[in-house]
Design an enzyme around this catalytic site. Structure first.
Site, PDB file in Angstrom:
ATOM      1  N   HIS B 192      36.723  41.139  43.475  1.00  0.00           N
ATOM      2  CA  HIS B 192      38.143  41.286  43.973  1.00  0.00           C
ATOM      3  C   HIS B 192      39.030  42.257  43.606  1.00  0.00           C
ATOM      4  CE1 HIS B 192      41.225  39.511  46.624  1.00  0.00           C
ATOM      5  NE2 HIS B 192      42.033  39.690  45.716  1.00  0.00           N
ATOM      6  N   GLY B 201      43.165  37.003  48.537  1.00  0.00           N
ATOM      7  CA  GLY B 201      43.114  37.299  49.922  1.00  0.00           C
ATOM      8  C   GLY B 201      43.083  38.800  50.360  1.00  0.00           C
ATOM      9  N   LEU B 227      38.383  30.469  48.674  1.00  0.00           N
ATOM     10  CA  LEU B 227      38.547  31.892  48.673  1.00  0.00           C
ATOM     11  C   LEU B 227      38.997  32.425  47.007  1.00  0.00           C
ATOM     12  CD1 LEU B 227      37.850  34.489  50.234  1.00  0.00           C
ATOM     13  CD2 LEU B 227      40.304  34.547  50.891  1.00  0.00           C
ATOM     14  N   ASP B 228      38.388  33.390  46.370  1.00  0.00           N
ATOM     15  CA  ASP B 228      38.947  33.982  45.106  1.00  0.00           C
ATOM     16  C   ASP B 228      39.374  32.824  44.273  1.00  0.00           C
ATOM     17  OD1 ASP B 228      38.590  36.736  46.604  1.00  0.00           O
ATOM     18  OD2 ASP B 228      40.771  36.338  47.126  1.00  0.00           O
ATOM     19  N   GLU B 229      38.687  31.807  44.063  1.00  0.00           N
ATOM     20  CA  GLU B 229      39.281  30.686  43.221  1.00  0.00           C
ATOM     21  C   GLU B 229      38.001  30.395  42.323  1.00  0.00           C
ATOM     22  OE1 GLU B 229      41.900  29.314  42.790  1.00  0.00           O
ATOM     23  OE2 GLU B 229      43.263  29.402  44.556  1.00  0.00           O
TER      24      GLU B 229
END
Lengths: 284, 284, 284, 284
Positions: B192, B201, B227-229
């Site tokens: 990311h 995000g 998401l992205d966690e």
């Protein structure tokens, strides 16, 4: 230490600005020491910092304003003039963690910070002896929910009395009122113990630990109405691993906070910072 | 290159674990090359990685399991055994930005990554020639909202066919379905382009630019449902200034993404990562 | 703060060492908190640090030695046992630059350094008030070429009197005699203001400026007979540019020196350092 | 991409230089995009880089020279004028390690480097396929002690033929002759795999390992007659520990070399570098 003047300018971008300023300074016999500029194409903005030796410069403060206004009007400039001989006067506000205070006071004593530090305010008594060691007036103003307004009134009175130009929140753990912030725009620098915009608000190291990040950070910023959302002046990070517990993060973080806050304070008192669009331009 | 085995263990912390493991390995004539352990006091967890030379070790895979289960049961261990001779097989998924792919392929060729890379999947054709240059099978699977399920079904089929152990999202700009993620737990690594948890995000560099941060980051993490966690494996940052426009952030970011993703992939294929409580322990 | 013991071991590499140590500790009811080991294949060396909770451990210092010698003899170990309850006693030597001293004293007060600091020795009087503020005995011992031997004799006497375990040269600008160094092997830590082995000797920042480097550094090392050639414990760097004059290097360097020296001191007093072949292994 | 001109100036420091340049550009209707200057007080030198949009500028190259010479003469300036439309032409020289070459070629393809790369020369054939993939002419010129002069003559001929402006030594493991260096002053950039001035000469990673440093580095510099002593353009470092063997240093070093060399090359082709007194000023 040279006797210098620094001019900070913001205006709409246009042809001929640099020539106009350079000519003006040359006509008045300035010896330019540093000049740095920045264009923001998106916002059509021109920003400049220029510093010159006052030795043979032939305008004093009043006459500078009189003469320079012609140039300023032509280009619709916002400008500030600062003299190295007029050192900014700092108030440092601190709670119980004293590492940033210790650092600022030692740097000041070592000649790294071109300012006066006449005043320390704390809601605790922990740093009183340290203030005494460095010969700085210490005022203990406890703050509770109920007494906040009175406490801030007392703080404002002290800022007036000590003719304070900049307020440094060196791990001061109270949230300032909107009134406080409005009174001192671009004059309050805070150190937040995270890499903003990550971990806004309370206990950032605990939340960093929980999230399992591999780097922690610290951010120095101007205080505005929205918590931890003001213009960022400086940030830095330190590497951590799974071996680091929350206490290790706190310890590694202290080293970051010290360095990041002191850089931000130095740049402010050296008149290196311009702000616009909630961002900073740092002319280093 | 030595022929080694690596054992990864997680269990409740207790006295005697290290002794039990060390004795077991010694009894079977293992020459320990690396041993690293970690205790999480808060969660009362013991985690260990131990790697030994197989040269004179007297158990094969089947018999290891048989014999080691006694120790494992005693301490309620979760364990995995990995052999350096069985190289993990990677699928790389990529969209149009090819810098991470170029980097992984070159590192693989240079011998930095102890894995096989039999498969590249892309929703574009931009990287097809590159795949051909490195002699890797390239499959073009376009994805739209409507065709996502079909596209993923085709991807799953390829993963099976190529016997893939790890899926690397090297700037693959499609969000995976819950089904995809559930099928490959701890087997999908994403890069990311921000310092998580900041800028979760879309368009993190644009948002970093708007916020006026002084550092940008990149984060490699295991993909989970949110998401992205997912568990963070590695992060790094680069310094930026007011002079850097969004395109400069994109360029500086590419250097970060390359290095951060490749470190995460290397640690995974070297069996250096254990995850728990949505965090990673990286035994480097 | 837990009551712990730390064992540091060096021996020829062999099978079964870890098992032997783990068994020994387990037999005596140790709860291992941290264990870290390193093999140097080239030198066929095994190095280990293991720390355990003394709470239920059933050997005192005398009996530990008696029992452990059997294991030690078997594997030809060199070993040291340290107890967290017996805090190392530091003497800090300093000349006129006080930034490292200020830093160490503040860290000590903040609980970052698990040691006693009973003694400060200086060849100048500049730091006397600071020592008084922190309540530490200060001894002024001027040094000239002629009085060096006498001065060192006085220093040795103080080290004895204050039962000093570690001598920290916190920007002490005198070169120690061979006699001094021989008396305190692996017990003197110096901070050198360059990235060793670059700029050995005097005025490293001036020479860095002249060479036009883009990074400056600082190095903490054990002092040995050859100037600036002892085992390196820690190093770090800071970025500089053509805008930085020698004074800027000095200022940026002070931040490096502080951090690098304090890390080295912390690792030493936490018994994390083993040395061999003029190198250090730092078990962090 | 804007069509711009960049002026690089060096002259003795004096009052009025900035005004003279700004006026000249303003008179000819230049829209200044970036201006950066540096004064070296010690050497009484003024150095400047100014870049402007050619859109409405009313002088072509020949007439610029004619008109600007008046200003240049007045202040005794050395100056160069560069046009963004005239992209520098690079030759890359490489031996067997191809990581820097791979990196430069990919960056070029990705649009990060505003140059042409028409020519790759190697004393080995390892990178021939890569050159072909990127469609760049590859010339194999083996070098031995005996054939060095002939080999260099062939290289010079190719530089002429391909109209090369800059020669990048991307891990080219041959030492250039004095003749070579004299022919291409400030036109040869080398990457040295150490933090200069530490570990000048051969096998720096091996020597770094032996010395037990905690950081390794890489340095990009202009090549001059004295080995590894030319003006430093950029440096960076990576942290290592006792766990890193020589091969790990080599691998970590490759990441450094790539990034450091590519930054130096980009700054050169963007006309951001001025050299004096064996140092560089990098106007970033």
């Amino acid at each position: 230490m040279k006797n210098t003047a620094t001019l900070l300018i913001t205006c709409p971008d246009a042809k001929g600005i640099v020539a106009a300023i350079a000519n003006f300074l040359h006509q008045h016999n300035a010896n330019i020491l540093h000049a740095d500029q920045h264009q923001d194409a998106e916002n059509n903005l021109f920003l400049m910092r220029v510093e010159w030796d006052l030795d043979q410069f032939n305008l004093d403060e009043a006459r500078f304003s009189e003469h320079f206004n012609q140039v300023a009007t032509q280009f619709d400039m916002t400008w500030q003039l600062k003299f190295s001989a007029q050192k900014p006067r700092l108030a440092i506000m601190v709670s119980q963690y004293d590492h940033c205070l210790v650092d600022l006071l030692h740097r000041h004593q070592a000649g790294e910070l071109a300012c006066e530090i006449p005043l320390i305010i704390s809601n605790h008594r922990d740093t009183e002896a340290l203030a005494a060691y460095y010969g700085i007036d210490f005022h203990h103003i406890p703050v509770t929910k109920e007494t906040k307004a009175t406490a801030e009134a007392a703080q404002f009175k002290l800022f007036d009395e000590y003719q304070v130009d900049l307020i440094v929140l060196a791990r001061y753990m109270q949230i300032l009122s909107a009134d406080f912030i409005t009174r001192y725009p671009q004059q309050v620098i805070n150190i937040h113990h995270s890499f903003l915009p990550a971990f806004i608000g309370a206990k950032p190291y605990h939340r960093a630990f929980e999230r399992g990040v591999k780097l922690i950070g610290a951010t120095a910023h101007y205080v505005t109405e929205v918590l931890d959302e003001g213009p960022i002046i400086e940030q830095d990070i330190a590497r951590i691993s799974h071996r680091d517990q929350v206490e290790d993060l706190l310890q590694k973080g202290r080293d970051l906070e010290r360095v990041v806050l002191s850089r931000a304070v130095r740049w402010h008192i050296d008149h290196r910072i311009l702000t616009y669009a909630n961002k900073t331009v740092v002319f280093d």
